[in-house]
Design an enzyme around this catalytic site. Structure first.
Site, mmCIF file in Angstrom:
data_model
loop_
_atom_site.group_PDB
_atom_site.id
_atom_site.type_symbol
_atom_site.label_atom_id
_atom_site.label_comp_id
_atom_site.label_asym_id
_atom_site.label_seq_id
_atom_site.Cartn_x
_atom_site.Cartn_y
_atom_site.Cartn_z
ATOM 1 C CB THR A 410 5.849 2.715 7.661
ATOM 2 O OG1 THR A 410 7.096 3.335 7.520
ATOM 3 C CG2 THR A 410 5.850 1.716 8.782
ATOM 4 C CD GLU A 449 13.459 1.778 6.012
ATOM 5 O OE1 GLU A 449 12.911 2.672 6.676
ATOM 6 O OE2 GLU A 449 12.862 1.126 5.144
ATOM 7 C CB SER A 481 13.468 0.900 12.934
ATOM 8 O OG SER A 481 12.101 0.987 12.637
HETATM 9 O O1 DON Z 1 11.871 2.585 10.536
HETATM 10 C C1 DON Z 1 11.476 3.730 10.734
HETATM 11 O O2 DON Z 1 11.413 4.230 11.836
HETATM 12 C C2 DON Z 1 11.013 4.543 9.541
HETATM 13 N N1 DON Z 1 11.776 4.179 8.384
HETATM 14 C C3 DON Z 1 9.539 4.342 9.337
HETATM 15 C C4 DON Z 1 9.011 5.171 8.193
HETATM 16 C C5 DON Z 1 7.549 5.398 8.242
HETATM 17 O O3 DON Z 1 6.891 5.052 9.176
HETATM 18 C C6 DON Z 1 6.953 6.142 7.102
HETATM 19 N N2 DON Z 1 5.529 6.027 7.140
HETATM 20 N N3 DON Z 1 4.659 6.743 7.119
#
Ligand code: DON
Length: 600
Positions: A410, A449, A481
């Site tokens: 992310t 995801e 998410s």
């Molecule tokens: O959408 C979400 O909540 C997660 N897939 C986000 C993943 C994330 O932030 C990884 N980063 N460091």
């Protein structure tokens, strides 16, 4: 205000300054997995900060426009677009593609995300806030037991390391949709810098290399990945040039043919072919069916400001607003950052809001999200009243507070243009470098995801989130998410742009940056640099970054029944503040040293 903040930090009045990373007297988890979060999901390379460093932190100022991203070259791409007369949406589109090249752990075209948009009042239209959902979708063939074996046990790694973990990517549709509706420049103009960076390569700095090294061992497992992301089989080093000719080709196809290339053409075909060859279930129809809808953000008031954030399929806006609603009448400003009372109420509010998040929220195309009830004054008062002022509430005593469910890696970037329009984007491929796979010669990492779904009710996912049926796997559904790209408004005008990576910790990170500015008088650089605290209901312990707790605060909170787990670092809030006179202040989070705030 700043002096008041320094006093509360113990920086004036002759207080001894200590390196707060060393003052907590507890061991620091070397990897995030020690804290219930997969080590492949978070960048924990940032060293602890000190209160001395925090007190000195200053944002970057600009008069007209500002871009903040986790990679300096992507920031410069955005600033150039703004200088050429592009608006905030143009810059956000160009940055989105540039980060896919220069921040490949997280920037992407193989994942998805959310955009929250503020259009400043103009002669043509009143002020408007909008939400764009380009979250990945589960393949149509996905079922609730996809990640379980015949005995109903969750199969380790299936949702994170295989093609079954990949949802239909949304980024290209999202960026194109934003550009089509609000952009002023051509796709070709906005994609050219990303294509150039991929084709000609860019010089790696320490911050880039730190992140690449987190998964260099995994790159070696896949020949087509190793060919790009290892340097003749060895990890890249500072000063090396990373060239991505295959990604340049893929981006050129998108530049020429638009979303057709990705969702109906050569790129969809390459991903589906690789997925089938490796036991995945993606089909060409899944790609053809993908859409990125517009919607209304979730909004709430807090201490005279309006928070504008993400609705489901993000849990972010609802959970942030629920926590803020619980805290609203409490004198946080008087209690101060990191104090016993602030920490206690913040932990307890987060614990309760996360229990609701994990119980009730899911893709609105599949489940009813009781947002009005969760954010109603009565419900917030009930949750606030349930907090014992002297004792932590064990998470085992907290459940989704509306009763049984009704009916059944992310990166963040922020842009403000010279008209006061603002764009906040968080997008992701979930883990750093997603599921670690690249389909054939496409040159981009695919997301994992699908791990954000509930693999089985009660079984934690890679972020330790224990979720329920509302977020079970279903064909065509978007996984819930935590991404929370957010805006804060004052009297209808933009005040702050904020958001972060970090899975479940995104919600507390984004929220705490707001509190740091609104209640604790920090400037925006201090607000994003300050050590963080995070409680997500389960597991029943609170994560803290080194330096958040002083010894005495920690002892008092532990005596109240709190337990803590120190994790070196998490999150990366790339934030902007806009003062009433239009001056902008940008802050790249110290935890992403390759990042940059820049404006003009
Ligand atoms: O959408 C979400 O909540 C997660 N897939 C986000 C993943 C994330 O932030 C990884 N980063 N460091």
């Amino acid at each position: 205000m700043f002096k008041g903040f320094l006093r509360r930090l113990g920086m004036i009045g002759g207080a001894t300054i200590v390196a707060i990373g060393l003052s907590t007297g507890v061991s620091i988890a070397a990897t995030p997995s020690d804290s219930g979060i997969s080590a492949s999901a978070l960048d924990v390379t940032a060293p602890p900060t000190t209160r001395q460093a925090l007190a000195k932190a200053q944002p970057v100022s600009a008069q007209h426009a500002m871009v903040v991203t986790a990679q300096h070259l992507a920031t410069k791409v955005g600033v150039n677009v703004l200088k050429q007369g592009g608006n905030a949406v143009d810059a956000a589109v160009a940055v989105g593609y540039a980060l896919a090249v220069v921040h490949p752990c997280c920037g992407n075209i193989g994942g998805g995300g959310f955009m929250v948009l503020h259009l400043a009042k103009s002669a043509d239209h009143p002020e408007r806030n909008l939400f764009l959902d380009f979250r990945e979708k589960a393949p149509e063939k996905a079922t609730p037991t996809l990640f379980q074996d015949a005995d109903g046990n969750v199969v380790d790694g299936r949702s994170t390391k295989t093609y079954l973990g990949t949802g239909v990517p949304g980024t290209v549709m999202g960026l194109e949709e934003a550009r089509r509706r609000f952009g002023t420049m051509s796709r070709k103009q906005l994609m050219a810098p990303a294509i150039r960076l991929a084709r000609q390569g860019f010089t790696l700095e320490q911050g880039d290399v730190n992140i690449l090294h987190e998964r260099s061992d995994d790159f070696a497992d896949q020949p087509n990945v190793a060919k790009i992301f290892l340097n003749h089989g060895k990890p890249y080093q500072v000063g090396d040039t990373l060239k991505q000719p295959q990604l340049a080709h893929t981006l050129s196809l998108i530049s020429k043919q638009g979303t057709k290339a990705f969702y109906h053409g050569a790129i969809a075909k390459a991903v589906v072919k690789a997925s089938k060859a490796h036991g995945g279930i993606l089909t060409l129809q899944d790609f053809a069916d993908y859409t990125a809808p517009w919607g209304q953000p979730v909004t709430c008031g807090y201490h005279g400001y309006t928070v504008v954030s993400t609705p489901p399929p993000s849990s972010g806006g609802t959970t942030i607003c629920e926590i803020l609603g619980i805290l609203d009448p409490l004198p946080l400003q008087q209690w101060g950052y990191g104090s016993v009372k602030t920490s206690h109420y913040l932990i307890e509010a987060e614990r309760r809001a996360f229990a609701d998040r994990n119980t009730y929220l899911g893709d609105p195309a599949f489940v009813h999200n009781p947002i009005d009830k969760l954010l109603s004054a009565d419900h917030l008062a009930q949750l606030r009243d349930s907090i014992n002022p002297d004792e932590a509430t064990p998470s085992s005593q907290i459940h989704g507070s509306l009763g049984p469910r009704e009916g059944q890696h992310t990166t963040q970037y922020s842009v403000v243009d010279d008209q006061g329009n603002a764009v906040s984007v968080t997008y992701t491929i979930n883990y750093l470098f997603g599921n670690g796979h690249i389909a054939g010669n496409t040159g981009f990492f695919l997301n994992n995801e699908m791990d954000d779904f509930t693999a089985k009710p009660g079984v934690p996912n890679a972020f330790g989130l224990v979720q329920g049926k509302a977020n079970q796997v279903e064909g065509g559904k978007r996984p819930l998410s935590s991404m929370s790209p957010s805006l804060v408004l004052k009297n209808g005008n933009l005040f702050m742009v904020t958001g972060s990576p970090g899975g479940s910790t995104i919600i507390s990170t984004t929220l705490e940056s707001m509190l740091n500015v609104i209640d604790f008088g920090m400037n925006v650089q201090q607000a994003v640099n300050a050590p963080r605290i995070h409680n997500q209901w389960l597991p029943d312990r609170t994560k803290v970054e080194p330096g958040y707790l002083t010894d005495s605060v920690k002892q008092k909170l532990e005596a109240m029944g709190h337990s803590f787990h120190v994790v070196r670092s998490w999150g990366a809030d790339e934030a902007i503040l806009r003062h009433a006179d239009g001056t902008l202040e940008g802050a790249n989070d110290r935890r992403r040293p390759a990042g940059l705030a820049a404006g003009y």
